[in-house]
Design a protein around this motif. Structure first.
Motif, PDB file in Angstrom:
ATOM      1  N   THR A 165      -3.604  -6.162 -22.556  1.00  0.00           N
ATOM      2  CA  THR A 165      -3.003  -5.141 -21.822  1.00  0.00           C
ATOM      3  C   THR A 165      -2.286  -5.770 -20.524  1.00  0.00           C
ATOM      4  O   THR A 165      -2.510  -6.741 -20.176  1.00  0.00           O
ATOM      5  CB  THR A 165      -4.059  -3.775 -21.500  1.00  0.00           C
ATOM      6  OG1 THR A 165      -3.087  -2.688 -20.738  1.00  0.00           O
ATOM      7  CG2 THR A 165      -4.799  -4.392 -20.124  1.00  0.00           C
ATOM      8  N   GLU A 166      -1.244  -4.764 -20.146  1.00  0.00           N
ATOM      9  CA  GLU A 166      -0.438  -4.986 -18.892  1.00  0.00           C
ATOM     10  C   GLU A 166      -0.920  -4.401 -17.786  1.00  0.00           C
ATOM     11  O   GLU A 166      -0.901  -2.840 -17.769  1.00  0.00           O
ATOM     12  CB  GLU A 166       1.232  -4.959 -19.133  1.00  0.00           C
ATOM     13  CG  GLU A 166       1.882  -5.511 -18.109  1.00  0.00           C
ATOM     14  CD  GLU A 166       3.476  -5.407 -18.432  1.00  0.00           C
ATOM     15  OE1 GLU A 166       3.867  -6.385 -18.539  1.00  0.00           O
ATOM     16  OE2 GLU A 166       3.909  -4.416 -18.558  1.00  0.00           O
ATOM     17  N   ILE A 167      -1.205  -4.877 -16.772  1.00  0.00           N
ATOM     18  CA  ILE A 167      -1.702  -4.103 -15.500  1.00  0.00           C
ATOM     19  C   ILE A 167      -0.686  -4.048 -14.362  1.00  0.00           C
ATOM     20  O   ILE A 167      -0.068  -5.305 -14.181  1.00  0.00           O
ATOM     21  CB  ILE A 167      -3.128  -4.765 -14.798  1.00  0.00           C
ATOM     22  CG1 ILE A 167      -4.050  -4.478 -15.984  1.00  0.00           C
ATOM     23  CG2 ILE A 167      -3.261  -3.718 -13.667  1.00  0.00           C
ATOM     24  CD1 ILE A 167      -4.615  -3.295 -16.307  1.00  0.00           C
ATOM     25  N   GLU A 168      -0.219  -2.918 -14.068  1.00  0.00           N
ATOM     26  CA  GLU A 168       0.895  -2.677 -12.824  1.00  0.00           C
ATOM     27  C   GLU A 168       0.168  -2.422 -11.751  1.00  0.00           C
ATOM     28  O   GLU A 168      -0.789  -1.776 -11.465  1.00  0.00           O
ATOM     29  CB  GLU A 168       1.782  -1.516 -13.465  1.00  0.00           C
ATOM     30  CG  GLU A 168       2.856  -1.052 -12.326  1.00  0.00           C
ATOM     31  CD  GLU A 168       3.491  -0.077 -12.763  1.00  0.00           C
ATOM     32  OE1 GLU A 168       3.305   1.062 -12.644  1.00  0.00           O
ATOM     33  OE2 GLU A 168       4.566  -0.131 -13.679  1.00  0.00           O
ATOM     34  N   PHE A 169       0.638  -3.121 -10.636  1.00  0.00           N
ATOM     35  CA  PHE A 169       0.220  -2.818  -9.343  1.00  0.00           C
ATOM     36  C   PHE A 169       1.264  -1.979  -8.584  1.00  0.00           C
ATOM     37  O   PHE A 169       2.548  -2.211  -8.696  1.00  0.00           O
ATOM     38  CB  PHE A 169       0.182  -4.254  -8.381  1.00  0.00           C
ATOM     39  CG  PHE A 169      -1.117  -5.126  -8.995  1.00  0.00           C
ATOM     40  CD1 PHE A 169      -2.244  -5.174  -8.170  1.00  0.00           C
ATOM     41  CD2 PHE A 169      -0.923  -5.928 -10.346  1.00  0.00           C
ATOM     42  CE1 PHE A 169      -3.227  -5.925  -8.630  1.00  0.00           C
ATOM     43  CE2 PHE A 169      -1.977  -6.420 -10.750  1.00  0.00           C
ATOM     44  CZ  PHE A 169      -3.141  -6.580  -9.769  1.00  0.00           C
ATOM     45  N   THR A 170       0.612  -1.100  -7.564  1.00  0.00           N
ATOM     46  CA  THR A 170       1.617  -0.284  -6.907  1.00  0.00           C
ATOM     47  C   THR A 170       1.339  -0.557  -5.125  1.00  0.00           C
ATOM     48  O   THR A 170       0.105  -0.708  -5.170  1.00  0.00           O
ATOM     49  CB  THR A 170       1.229   1.069  -7.177  1.00  0.00           C
ATOM     50  OG1 THR A 170       1.786   1.684  -8.427  1.00  0.00           O
ATOM     51  CG2 THR A 170       2.050   2.056  -6.121  1.00  0.00           C
ATOM     52  N   LEU A 171       2.328  -0.628  -4.490  1.00  0.00           N
ATOM     53  CA  LEU A 171       2.326  -0.937  -3.015  1.00  0.00           C
ATOM     54  C   LEU A 171       1.993   0.262  -2.449  1.00  0.00           C
ATOM     55  O   LEU A 171       2.449   1.417  -2.402  1.00  0.00           O
ATOM     56  CB  LEU A 171       3.384  -1.491  -2.400  1.00  0.00           C
ATOM     57  CG  LEU A 171       3.292  -2.014  -1.122  1.00  0.00           C
ATOM     58  CD1 LEU A 171       2.379  -3.141  -0.973  1.00  0.00           C
ATOM     59  CD2 LEU A 171       4.762  -2.644  -0.712  1.00  0.00           C
ATOM     60  N   VAL A 172       0.717   0.303  -1.619  1.00  0.00           N
ATOM     61  CA  VAL A 172       0.334   1.662  -0.980  1.00  0.00           C
ATOM     62  C   VAL A 172      -0.004   1.405   0.446  1.00  0.00           C
ATOM     63  O   VAL A 172      -0.532   0.270   0.607  1.00  0.00           O
ATOM     64  CB  VAL A 172      -0.878   2.474  -1.917  1.00  0.00           C
ATOM     65  CG1 VAL A 172      -0.290   2.920  -3.258  1.00  0.00           C
ATOM     66  CG2 VAL A 172      -2.073   1.481  -1.917  1.00  0.00           C
ATOM     67  N   CYS A 173      -0.047   2.497   1.213  1.00  0.00           N
ATOM     68  CA  CYS A 173      -0.533   2.603   2.503  1.00  0.00           C
ATOM     69  C   CYS A 173      -1.342   4.116   2.687  1.00  0.00           C
ATOM     70  O   CYS A 173      -0.897   5.048   1.890  1.00  0.00           O
ATOM     71  CB  CYS A 173       0.294   2.054   3.403  1.00  0.00           C
ATOM     72  SG  CYS A 173       1.668   3.544   3.774  1.00  0.00           S
ATOM     73  N   PRO A 174      -1.864   4.254   3.808  1.00  0.00           N
ATOM     74  CA  PRO A 174      -2.279   5.616   4.175  1.00  0.00           C
ATOM     75  C   PRO A 174      -1.297   6.682   4.481  1.00  0.00           C
ATOM     76  O   PRO A 174      -0.217   6.040   5.013  1.00  0.00           O
ATOM     77  CB  PRO A 174      -3.163   5.478   5.237  1.00  0.00           C
ATOM     78  CG  PRO A 174      -3.789   4.088   5.323  1.00  0.00           C
ATOM     79  CD  PRO A 174      -2.437   3.215   4.652  1.00  0.00           C
ATOM     80  N   PRO A 175      -1.141   7.937   4.153  1.00  0.00           N
ATOM     81  CA  PRO A 175      -0.120   8.600   4.573  1.00  0.00           C
ATOM     82  C   PRO A 175       0.064   8.982   6.039  1.00  0.00           C
ATOM     83  O   PRO A 175       1.341   9.216   6.517  1.00  0.00           O
ATOM     84  CB  PRO A 175      -0.704  10.089   4.133  1.00  0.00           C
ATOM     85  CG  PRO A 175      -1.814   9.705   3.051  1.00  0.00           C
ATOM     86  CD  PRO A 175      -2.212   8.390   3.416  1.00  0.00           C
ATOM     87  N   SER A 176      -0.965   8.438   6.943  1.00  0.00           N
ATOM     88  CA  SER A 176      -0.642   8.452   8.395  1.00  0.00           C
ATOM     89  C   SER A 176      -0.056   7.004   8.986  1.00  0.00           C
ATOM     90  O   SER A 176       0.126   7.232  10.257  1.00  0.00           O
ATOM     91  CB  SER A 176      -1.748   8.744   9.147  1.00  0.00           C
ATOM     92  OG  SER A 176      -2.934   7.669   8.731  1.00  0.00           O
ATOM     93  N   HIS A 177       0.021   6.200   7.982  1.00  0.00           N
ATOM     94  CA  HIS A 177       0.497   4.751   8.521  1.00  0.00           C
ATOM     95  C   HIS A 177       1.984   5.024   8.919  1.00  0.00           C
ATOM     96  O   HIS A 177       2.706   5.496   8.196  1.00  0.00           O
ATOM     97  CB  HIS A 177       0.225   3.747   7.233  1.00  0.00           C
ATOM     98  CG  HIS A 177       0.335   2.375   7.761  1.00  0.00           C
ATOM     99  ND1 HIS A 177       1.165   1.581   7.819  1.00  0.00           N
ATOM    100  CD2 HIS A 177      -0.779   1.603   7.879  1.00  0.00           C
ATOM    101  CE1 HIS A 177       1.267   0.523   8.257  1.00  0.00           C
ATOM    102  NE2 HIS A 177      -0.116   0.309   8.207  1.00  0.00           N
ATOM    103  N   PRO A 178       2.379   3.944   9.815  1.00  0.00           N
ATOM    104  CA  PRO A 178       3.870   3.989  10.363  1.00  0.00           C
ATOM    105  C   PRO A 178       4.775   3.625   9.083  1.00  0.00           C
ATOM    106  O   PRO A 178       5.809   4.050   9.051  1.00  0.00           O
ATOM    107  CB  PRO A 178       3.696   2.857  11.446  1.00  0.00           C
ATOM    108  CG  PRO A 178       2.431   2.827  12.014  1.00  0.00           C
ATOM    109  CD  PRO A 178       1.570   3.237  10.618  1.00  0.00           C
ATOM    110  N   LEU A 179       3.969   2.603   8.293  1.00  0.00           N
ATOM    111  CA  LEU A 179       5.087   2.336   6.891  1.00  0.00           C
ATOM    112  C   LEU A 179       5.278   3.729   6.366  1.00  0.00           C
ATOM    113  O   LEU A 179       6.546   3.912   5.571  1.00  0.00           O
ATOM    114  CB  LEU A 179       4.404   1.326   6.220  1.00  0.00           C
ATOM    115  CG  LEU A 179       4.301   0.033   6.761  1.00  0.00           C
ATOM    116  CD1 LEU A 179       3.521  -0.930   5.802  1.00  0.00           C
ATOM    117  CD2 LEU A 179       5.684  -0.746   6.872  1.00  0.00           C
TER     118      LEU A 179
END
Length: 294
Positions: A165-179
């Motif tokens: 299978t192919e695994i996809e990665f997603t870039l995440v941060c907390p909703p409260s994070h400055p980013l």
């Protein structure tokens, strides 16, 4: 060492009398005479010095003591049966244990589904699952310390692998994070100013931690469960397999970041058998069940 007063055969006869509803029925099922079963149970009671059965009318019933001892006897006779089966399996080459290396990004539910199908056919084979990361998986394969390995690309040189299978990665941060407050796609320089969470490579000889590694501020953890715990505290950003974070993004518990040039990453996972020449029947069966998941 004191010698046992009773035999496994006596306990098996008692179990049959109870399970089949009487001496006559048990004798028919066991292909023995009714008198021989009567004698075996009577002798067992005499040897133990306790009453296991009491006759009411034309039927025999377990006494309270008999109920306790019968339950215990089932465990013992089952263990002996399993031991005898294990001996037969070993004689036929069926492996008593299997060790699986699972690249940590491989969905555990897929492996559990395969193992659930394997279990009724396993003949008591014990399973050990080693969670590994990048070069750690490669080292287990090259040292032939596992029977089956699920490994990310590229596969170690000299080993054939079947894509799963192919695994996809997603870039995440907390909703409260400055980013999370930035509207435009984020560039590398902006990202590098913040704390990054990365997953530690399990290799002993060399290590390549999972993630984009340009951030000066970096925390390294053992697995994605720990990474998510940190993110839920409002700290850092991390590349995490999409199947793990998609529900959290939908629930608003994590925020998906858009990165200039690459908001997603992909890794192909494959299955390899490090020592195909010595692969046994249990390993072959489990291999096919894992492949069937895909």
């Amino acid at each position: 060492m004191s010698q046992s007063k009773s035999t496994l055969e006596q306990w098996r006869i008692l179990q049959a009398v109870v399970d089949y509803g009487g001496y006559a029925q048990a004798a028919d099922k066991l292909n023995k005479s009714q008198s021989s079963l009567n004698h075996a149970v009577a002798k067992l009671q005499t040897q133990l010095g306790v009453a296991l059965l009491e006759v009411r009318g034309r039927k025999a019933y377990l006494t309270k003591t008999g109920e306790v001892l019968l339950r215990r006897s089932r465990h013992i006779t089952r263990s002996v049966t399993e031991l005898e089966q294990l001996a037969k399996n070993l004689e036929k080459g069926w492996e008593p244990t299997l060790v699986i290396a699972r690249e940590i990004i491989y969905p555990m539910d897929k492996l559990v589904d395969a193992l659930s199908e394997f279990e009724p056919l396993s003949r008591g084979t014990r399973i050990t699952i080693l969670d590994s990361v990048i070069t750690g998986t490669h080292e287990l394969i090259e040292a032939e310390k596992v029977d089956i390995a699920i490994v990310g690309s590229p596969t170690p040189k000299g080993f054939l692998a079947e894509p799963l299978t192919e695994i996809e990665f997603t870039l995440v941060c907390p909703p409260s994070h400055p980013l999370a407050q930035l509207t435009a796609p984020i560039d590398d320089r902006t990202l590098a100013e913040h704390l990054q969470i990365v997953i530690k490579d399990t290799g002993q000889l060399s290590q390549i931690d999972i993630g984009w590694l340009k951030a000066e501020r970096r925390w390294t953890v053992a697995n994605f469960h720990e990474a998510l715990s940190i993110l839920h505290k409002g700290l850092g950003f991390c590349w995490i397999p999409t199947h793990l974070v998609f529900p959290l993004i939908e629930q608003g518990k994590l925020h998906q970041l858009t990165l200039n040039g690459s908001s997603h990453r992909r890794v192909v996972l494959s299955l390899t058998v490090p020592n195909r020449d010595n692969q046994g029947p249990a390993s072959k069966l489990l291999e096919q069940l894992i492949l069937a998941q895909h």
